[in-house]
Write an enzyme that holds these catalytic residues in place. Structure first.
Site, PDB file in Angstrom:
ATOM      1  N   ASP A  33       7.851 -28.235  49.277  1.00  0.00           N
ATOM      2  CA  ASP A  33       7.754 -28.761  47.918  1.00  0.00           C
ATOM      3  C   ASP A  33       6.291 -28.663  47.485  1.00  0.00           C
ATOM      4  O   ASP A  33       5.397 -29.041  48.248  1.00  0.00           O
ATOM      5  CB  ASP A  33       8.228 -30.219  47.909  1.00  0.00           C
ATOM      6  CG  ASP A  33       8.407 -30.776  46.505  1.00  0.00           C
ATOM      7  OD1 ASP A  33       7.432 -30.740  45.728  1.00  0.00           O
ATOM      8  OD2 ASP A  33       9.502 -31.255  46.204  1.00  0.00           O
ATOM      9  N   ILE A  34       6.023 -28.157  46.264  1.00  0.00           N
ATOM     10  CA  ILE A  34       4.638 -28.006  45.815  1.00  0.00           C
ATOM     11  C   ILE A  34       4.064 -29.304  45.237  1.00  0.00           C
ATOM     12  O   ILE A  34       2.877 -29.371  44.941  1.00  0.00           O
ATOM     13  CB  ILE A  34       4.466 -26.851  44.800  1.00  0.00           C
ATOM     14  CG1 ILE A  34       5.285 -27.103  43.537  1.00  0.00           C
ATOM     15  CG2 ILE A  34       4.802 -25.523  45.461  1.00  0.00           C
ATOM     16  CD1 ILE A  34       4.970 -26.138  42.406  1.00  0.00           C
ATOM     17  N   ASN A  85      19.844 -35.504  44.089  1.00  0.00           N
ATOM     18  CA  ASN A  85      20.112 -36.179  42.817  1.00  0.00           C
ATOM     19  C   ASN A  85      20.979 -35.301  41.922  1.00  0.00           C
ATOM     20  O   ASN A  85      20.873 -34.079  41.964  1.00  0.00           O
ATOM     21  CB  ASN A  85      18.788 -36.483  42.095  1.00  0.00           C
ATOM     22  CG  ASN A  85      17.854 -37.335  42.919  1.00  0.00           C
ATOM     23  OD1 ASN A  85      18.275 -38.255  43.603  1.00  0.00           O
ATOM     24  ND2 ASN A  85      16.577 -37.023  42.865  1.00  0.00           N
ATOM     25  N   HIS A  91      17.545 -38.934  38.239  1.00  0.00           N
ATOM     26  CA  HIS A  91      16.221 -38.398  38.580  1.00  0.00           C
ATOM     27  C   HIS A  91      16.225 -36.927  38.967  1.00  0.00           C
ATOM     28  O   HIS A  91      15.301 -36.468  39.633  1.00  0.00           O
ATOM     29  CB  HIS A  91      15.532 -39.229  39.673  1.00  0.00           C
ATOM     30  CG  HIS A  91      15.487 -40.682  39.356  1.00  0.00           C
ATOM     31  ND1 HIS A  91      14.657 -41.205  38.400  1.00  0.00           N
ATOM     32  CD2 HIS A  91      16.204 -41.721  39.829  1.00  0.00           C
ATOM     33  CE1 HIS A  91      14.843 -42.509  38.310  1.00  0.00           C
ATOM     34  NE2 HIS A  91      15.782 -42.849  39.162  1.00  0.00           N
ATOM     35  N   GLN A  92      17.230 -36.160  38.554  1.00  0.00           N
ATOM     36  CA  GLN A  92      17.235 -34.718  38.817  1.00  0.00           C
ATOM     37  C   GLN A  92      16.410 -34.036  37.732  1.00  0.00           C
ATOM     38  O   GLN A  92      16.712 -34.156  36.542  1.00  0.00           O
ATOM     39  CB  GLN A  92      18.660 -34.158  38.819  1.00  0.00           C
ATOM     40  CG  GLN A  92      18.713 -32.682  39.151  1.00  0.00           C
ATOM     41  CD  GLN A  92      20.128 -32.125  39.123  1.00  0.00           C
ATOM     42  OE1 GLN A  92      21.052 -32.740  38.617  1.00  0.00           O
ATOM     43  NE2 GLN A  92      20.299 -30.937  39.675  1.00  0.00           N
ATOM     44  N   HIS A  98      19.596 -29.226  44.819  1.00  0.00           N
ATOM     45  CA  HIS A  98      18.570 -29.131  45.850  1.00  0.00           C
ATOM     46  C   HIS A  98      18.520 -30.421  46.644  1.00  0.00           C
ATOM     47  O   HIS A  98      18.803 -31.499  46.126  1.00  0.00           O
ATOM     48  CB  HIS A  98      17.198 -28.783  45.264  1.00  0.00           C
ATOM     49  CG  HIS A  98      16.709 -29.702  44.196  1.00  0.00           C
ATOM     50  ND1 HIS A  98      17.217 -29.710  42.903  1.00  0.00           N
ATOM     51  CD2 HIS A  98      15.742 -30.641  44.210  1.00  0.00           C
ATOM     52  CE1 HIS A  98      16.590 -30.612  42.178  1.00  0.00           C
ATOM     53  NE2 HIS A  98      15.689 -31.203  42.954  1.00  0.00           N
ATOM     54  N   PHE A  99      18.190 -30.274  47.905  1.00  0.00           N
ATOM     55  CA  PHE A  99      18.075 -31.397  48.820  1.00  0.00           C
ATOM     56  C   PHE A  99      16.612 -31.521  49.229  1.00  0.00           C
ATOM     57  O   PHE A  99      16.002 -30.547  49.641  1.00  0.00           O
ATOM     58  CB  PHE A  99      18.930 -31.171  50.075  1.00  0.00           C
ATOM     59  CG  PHE A  99      20.403 -31.262  49.832  1.00  0.00           C
ATOM     60  CD1 PHE A  99      21.130 -32.359  50.270  1.00  0.00           C
ATOM     61  CD2 PHE A  99      21.071 -30.245  49.165  1.00  0.00           C
ATOM     62  CE1 PHE A  99      22.495 -32.436  50.043  1.00  0.00           C
ATOM     63  CE2 PHE A  99      22.440 -30.318  48.936  1.00  0.00           C
ATOM     64  CZ  PHE A  99      23.148 -31.413  49.379  1.00  0.00           C
ATOM     65  N   HIS A 100      16.072 -32.720  49.108  1.00  0.00           N
ATOM     66  CA  HIS A 100      14.720 -32.997  49.569  1.00  0.00           C
ATOM     67  C   HIS A 100      14.799 -33.495  51.008  1.00  0.00           C
ATOM     68  O   HIS A 100      15.625 -34.361  51.318  1.00  0.00           O
ATOM     69  CB  HIS A 100      14.075 -34.117  48.738  1.00  0.00           C
ATOM     70  CG  HIS A 100      13.846 -33.764  47.312  1.00  0.00           C
ATOM     71  ND1 HIS A 100      12.623 -33.350  46.851  1.00  0.00           N
ATOM     72  CD2 HIS A 100      14.678 -33.784  46.238  1.00  0.00           C
ATOM     73  CE1 HIS A 100      12.699 -33.140  45.555  1.00  0.00           C
ATOM     74  NE2 HIS A 100      13.942 -33.392  45.155  1.00  0.00           N
TER      75      HIS A 100
END
Length: 142
Positions: A33-34, A85, A91-92, A98-100
């Site tokens: 993640d950036i 999300n 909060h998407q 995508h999965f964090h």
């Protein structure tokens, strides 16, 4: 395979935007993640474009969690969150599933969550259970 020419994650998948790839196969891509909230915060995305979890084929979903598991192990974190999300209210920010994978090294670092739990009456829970069970049972079998 579904894609969206305007989607930042589809552009990353296509190689139009660079990423720090950690894993890639025919259905899945994982990268740093950036804008991480902790060291080692990564994203795991399907190559199939779907805005929300229910938009993805089941076989695509089956590839994601093993990758997330391996990234959690590789991070060396004893504690971590796997976050996914669906929709702006949830909060998407990017309309591509995508999965964090977020290492949680301390109380102050990583994902910080407030859990506004409630205490519904047993009758209300039974009503919700009956409604969800009836709807679930009408869906295609797993």
């Amino acid at each position: 395979m579904a894609t969206d020419a305007n989607c930042i994650f589809c552009k990353i998948i296509a190689g139009q935007i660079p990423s720090m790839k950690l894993y890639e196969d025919d259905q899945t891509l994982a990268f740093l993640d950036i804008g991480p909230i902790s060291r080692g915060h990564t994203l795991v995305i399907p190559k199939y474009h779907g805005a929300k979890l229910h938009d993805l084929p089941d076989e695509t979903l089956g590839k994601i969690l093993p990758v997330a598991k391996r990234l959690a192990i590789a991070s060396g974190a004893e504690d971590y969150n796997i976050l996914q999300n669906n929709g702006r209210a949830a909060h998407q920010l990017v309309d591509h599933v995508h999965f964090h994978v977020i290492p949680k090294p301390s109380k102050e670092q990583g994902l910080i969550i407030e859990w506004p739990g409630t205490q519904p009456e047993k009758e209300e829970l039974q009503k919700i259970h009956a409604e969800l069970k009836a709807k679930f049972d009408q869906l295609p079998k797993l």
